[in-house]
Scaffold this motif. Sequence first.
Motif, mmCIF file in Angstrom:
data_model
loop_
_atom_site.group_PDB
_atom_site.id
_atom_site.type_symbol
_atom_site.label_atom_id
_atom_site.label_comp_id
_atom_site.label_asym_id
_atom_site.label_seq_id
_atom_site.Cartn_x
_atom_site.Cartn_y
_atom_site.Cartn_z
ATOM 1 N N ARG A 77 3.503 -25.848 -8.038
ATOM 2 C CA ARG A 77 1.741 -25.340 -7.946
ATOM 3 C C ARG A 77 1.682 -24.882 -5.788
ATOM 4 O O ARG A 77 2.696 -25.609 -5.135
ATOM 5 N N LEU A 78 1.287 -23.949 -5.343
ATOM 6 C CA LEU A 78 1.176 -23.036 -3.875
ATOM 7 C C LEU A 78 -0.174 -23.372 -3.210
ATOM 8 O O LEU A 78 -1.466 -22.800 -4.621
ATOM 9 N N VAL A 79 -0.243 -24.143 -2.197
ATOM 10 C CA VAL A 79 -1.685 -23.871 -1.483
ATOM 11 C C VAL A 79 -1.396 -23.430 -0.224
ATOM 12 O O VAL A 79 -0.415 -23.811 0.380
ATOM 13 N N LEU A 80 -1.639 -22.089 -0.021
ATOM 14 C CA LEU A 80 -0.968 -22.027 1.349
ATOM 15 C C LEU A 80 -2.308 -22.103 2.281
ATOM 16 O O LEU A 80 -3.792 -21.951 2.203
ATOM 17 N N VAL A 81 -2.257 -22.037 3.127
ATOM 18 C CA VAL A 81 -3.785 -22.351 4.128
ATOM 19 C C VAL A 81 -3.009 -20.754 5.937
ATOM 20 O O VAL A 81 -2.486 -21.103 6.825
ATOM 21 N N HIS A 82 -3.306 -19.615 5.418
ATOM 22 C CA HIS A 82 -2.842 -18.751 7.104
ATOM 23 C C HIS A 82 -3.749 -17.682 6.843
ATOM 24 O O HIS A 82 -4.237 -17.608 5.570
ATOM 25 N N PRO A 83 -4.210 -16.698 7.694
ATOM 26 C CA PRO A 83 -4.808 -15.916 7.558
ATOM 27 C C PRO A 83 -4.288 -14.938 6.843
ATOM 28 O O PRO A 83 -5.143 -13.435 6.128
ATOM 29 N N ASP A 84 -2.966 -14.125 6.893
ATOM 30 C CA ASP A 84 -2.468 -13.170 6.236
ATOM 31 C C ASP A 84 -1.919 -13.422 4.850
ATOM 32 O O ASP A 84 -1.960 -14.438 4.490
ATOM 33 N N ASP A 85 -1.562 -12.051 4.429
ATOM 34 C CA ASP A 85 -1.172 -11.945 2.648
ATOM 35 C C ASP A 85 0.447 -12.715 3.394
ATOM 36 O O ASP A 85 1.201 -12.060 4.283
ATOM 37 N N LEU A 86 1.056 -13.661 2.627
ATOM 38 C CA LEU A 86 2.496 -13.969 2.350
ATOM 39 C C LEU A 86 3.079 -13.308 1.885
ATOM 40 O O LEU A 86 2.814 -13.376 0.578
ATOM 41 N N PRO B 191 -8.602 -19.015 7.221
ATOM 42 C CA PRO B 191 -9.016 -19.938 8.262
ATOM 43 C C PRO B 191 -8.892 -19.388 9.148
ATOM 44 O O PRO B 191 -8.892 -18.397 9.629
ATOM 45 N N ALA B 192 -10.635 -18.956 9.469
ATOM 46 C CA ALA B 192 -11.007 -18.372 11.213
ATOM 47 C C ALA B 192 -10.273 -19.120 11.794
ATOM 48 O O ALA B 192 -9.253 -20.561 11.723
#
Lengths: 132, 631, 448
Positions: free
Chosen positions: B399-408, B422-423
Amino acid sequence: MPALDIAQEEVGYLTPEAMTEVAHALNLDPGYVEGVATFYSLFHLEPVGKHRLYMCTNLACMLRGAYDMLAHANQAIGVSESGEVSADGLFSTEEVECLGACEYAPMMRLDHAFHYDLTAEKIDALIGERRG
Amino acid sequence: MPDEKQPTPPSNDITLTIDGRSVTVPRGTLVVEAAKRLSLEIPVFCYHHKLNPVGACRLCLVDISPGPPKPQTACTTPVAEGMVVRTNTASAVAARADILEYELVNHPLDCPVCDKGGECPLQDYTFRHGYPTSRIDAPRLHFEKPIRLSDKIALDRERCVLCYRCTRYYDEIAWEQELTTDQRGVHSYITSQFDQPLQSIFSGNIIDLCPVGALTSRVWRFESRPWDMDHTASVCSKCAVGCNVTMWQRRNQLVRITSHENDAIDDGWICDRGRFDYTEVNSGERVRAPRVGGQHATWTDALQALLDGVRGKELGISIPQDVTNEEAFLLKRLVDGPWKGARVVMQRRTRIPAIERDTLPIRDLEQAKCIVIIASNTADEVPVVNLRIKKAVSRHGARLVLVHPDDLDLDRWPHGVHHVRPAAGGYAEAVRELRGHEYLQNGPVAVLYGDARGAEDGAAIAAAAAELAEAVGGNLMPLYRATNERGALALGLLSDATDLEGCDAVLIWGPGRPPASARFTAVWDFLVRPEHGDPDVVLPGTSFAEAQGSYTNLEGRVQFVRPPLHAGPPLRASWEVLVDIGQQLNGSLDFIGIVGVQKAASAASPALAALADPPAPMLAPTPVLYGPARP
Amino acid sequence: MGKHKAQPPAGPLRGSHGKARHHLLTEHFGTRDLATLKGYQRFGGYETLEKALGMEPKALVDEVKSSGLRGRGGAGFATGVKWGFMPPPDGGPRYVVVNADESEPGTSKDRYIIENSPHMVLEGILIAAFAVQSHQAWIYIRGEYDRPYQMLSDAIAELRDAKILGPRPFGEDYALDIQMYRGHGAYICGEETALLESLEGKRAQPRSRPPYPAVKGAWARPTLLNNIETLATVPWIIRHGAAEYVKFGTEKNRGTRLLSVSGHIRTPGVYEIEIGVPFTHVIMELAGGPFEGRQIKAFWPGGSSAKVLPASRMDVTTDAEALAAADSMAGSGGCMVADDTTCMVETTYRLLKFYAYESCGKCTPCRVGGNWAVRTVAKILAGEGSRMDLQMLDRIQAGLQDGRCLCGLGDSAGWVVQSAMNHFPEEFEEHAVRHTCSVKRVRAAASA
């Protein structure tokens, strides 16, 4: 594919813009959509007539004179060979494969309806109705 | 209760017979792979060991019993106990020859002008398995050619055998579909979407995958024949992943770079930076002699001018991302000694601090049940690790968890990606909140972290990542950006400073811009670049293609490079120059041969223990001819 | 949902109700509102589904096995056995996918069934779904079948209104639903795994088998694929019992089936026949025989993919075993008949063009070989051929068979060439070597 169908009904044929829009709506790559669209015969990637005569010339129809009907249809709409669009953009013919109505050969699909037991007169009448 | 007879679990080893010879392989092995163990060639086009088998080209048809009376494709059939495979029956031999003949029906007679010639499976298979004479007299199908798929890749549709390796690679490995098949039947052809140039950073691998000359490198077009080139197995110098590459040289020019498959790191892939960004090594503008004040000088004079120019000043040193461990070690000795107080910054580095402990090896991403990626767009920063993440997700169900403001690009995965945005400054908080998320509760967790391209506090993110890993029993992978960032950090070489502002004497080693404050600038690089400005001293540097030594990749793995190019005078190996500087400053660096440097370096840091036993330095063969590869 | 008007078929009803002896499937065809739910129920429609929902699924599977029903799409695989291949439920979705892609040249019987009695089809689908413990059926219908699509959609809407589709059909706690999906013009979608690829929204290229759809089908889930006619037969079997069904047909090929008969015959149509009657009955009696002054020359017993047979073999019976023994096949039941005005090289050319055009392009032999064969026959027809070309054709057709291709399309293309050259070698000879066509000469003389 249903999405491409809707796009094609709306635009007349599948332009790159239409395919890209479908791709974005479905969160797919446009390249993927292009690959699918080009695979299937019913998706047109070039302009077609407002009314499309899909004329079956496979074996059962061929045995009952389908090629003569095709030649007549081409002449009636004013094109030199099938696959072309008439000058006024109203009609195009396309030679297609078996449409599953062999007992009514020769036959064709005009837009979204089958027409059976074709004769030159019948073809003329069907074209005439849509020309007016 | 009476004892119930426990069924014997099926053995993991299967024994089968191929052409009368017995072989034992693990369960799940495909027949075509089992044959390889016996050094038996079953020719294949569509099969590739890194792609899902499809059985499309039909070239690998063999007779298998027990089984249907018709031949089966060896590439889609897994082995079974007692299976009898025959590749040499009349039907199998005829099938192979027939399929090859079919492939050749429309294939153009391009061998003399096709770059694949000499390393072409179609040539080789036809020679070994095809009919000796051609019975084809029908006109061939024609396509417009060549097609410019991008400025790096050319497509020849007439040569294409429609094995679909390229589109399958794009789909399965890179998760992109900008390369697609259009039309149907014999009129099928490969194309980029709507004829637009390929954009993906992963596009170059299709050149290696293509079994014929349909996909070729435009950078290497018409350069040389395979038998004309020498090659070395080395390590890519463009980022911290450290993919293994083969570097090919002809007439002492670096003519191409291909993958040298290492399942532990790159899984057989390289990115387009590593593959294509080498041409400047062959530039006619390369610095061939030292310069002082714009005039040619000797090394002695130039080094003297350098030492004079920096003496007594606030010294700043910018080092290239691909500085080797050996060079870094020597430089550290200098900045601990005669150049004490010098500020050292590294090009392209992240703000992630050094890490002492063992971190997650890249290959182990495939074991993770959950992959957390913090503050990094992996497709851009560590591309080949991004591919391994995709493999873990699509093949192994991570499973994937992404912590990034943009679409990846990883958001494409349709079966659920948890994406937190996150801001600015909110990373640590966002990471802390992941602790209880359901995705992280089901097995090994991999925690990958970057520094959001320097926009965020790298130390804070690293700390948050470490806390998360601790809390869920996961493993860390720091996503350094610069090639040898981890190695330089392990040696304690890098200052906290982010730039050289304020230094009045600077040594720009590699690319880099001297700060406005510099009153003296020395440049040490293989090219004088516009950003270098107007330096006082220029020292000719070596490129990655001539460097000797080792890099430490983001895993902490030390890998030794093997230069394909020979750096003869007036070029000098960088480690030698540093030793020279040290000798001149205070006689402190007293090493003969790079092995001496390596042994000393291994003692300096536990991270460099591998340097205690370095391989014998393999120098590039002295070329017979110099000059451009294409005279 | 609107009114559900009974729609009569687009063309005059040609076929069964007139002359055929057996009416297991076509019993009520031609009745004015058979296509509506009410009309269908008047003849006991959906009583069988209600009864089935109260039975054990395994009992349904066994009944179909005992009936000897074989797939009517073309492959003729034992239907009950196929149902039995479905693995036990594992809590995840399982699907019944109905192959309504009918595109085999000469075949129109599925269209005929749908246009006459869409509810019979739906009832069969739902019984099958329950039998294999599936809750969701998909009907993949070819895009050109506008009317049949509309009729099935309307019928499905009626079922939803009547709550026969929904969470509790007939009060049983067994949710059932049917969705429709339209194809867009690709014969290869008649192949099971290519159909599944198309259903999943991709280019329709067949998959490597194994794994078979029962194990890994639509969206990698267990899937049962059956033809329209096969499923349309199920209600009769469950209603009357397998023991009644086996009274018809031959020992290995039970029951009745619908044959579409077309070509150079007086009364083309879709006829329900008892399997095992000879083709003379079909062609000369049901279909009225040849036109005045003409003689039957050849016939394709089961679609263009079935090897052509010369008129001298018209006594072959319609069961799968007899046809296989005659080196042809029962196939899709699309019987095309050609008389002595037909040039067999021209028919070969036209059929090869079909296969080459419809080839998906995945596997080398079909993709390249089909097109190569077309070009070679074109060359022969243009009067530029030679004996070499005949040898080449023979080579190409051999290269298309015997497991070389990924699916049956390639084999069919090979059979077209092989059977035509086998039974009419003199026509190929005269075209290729002497550059003449005696059939054309006869035709020209006749019309002169």
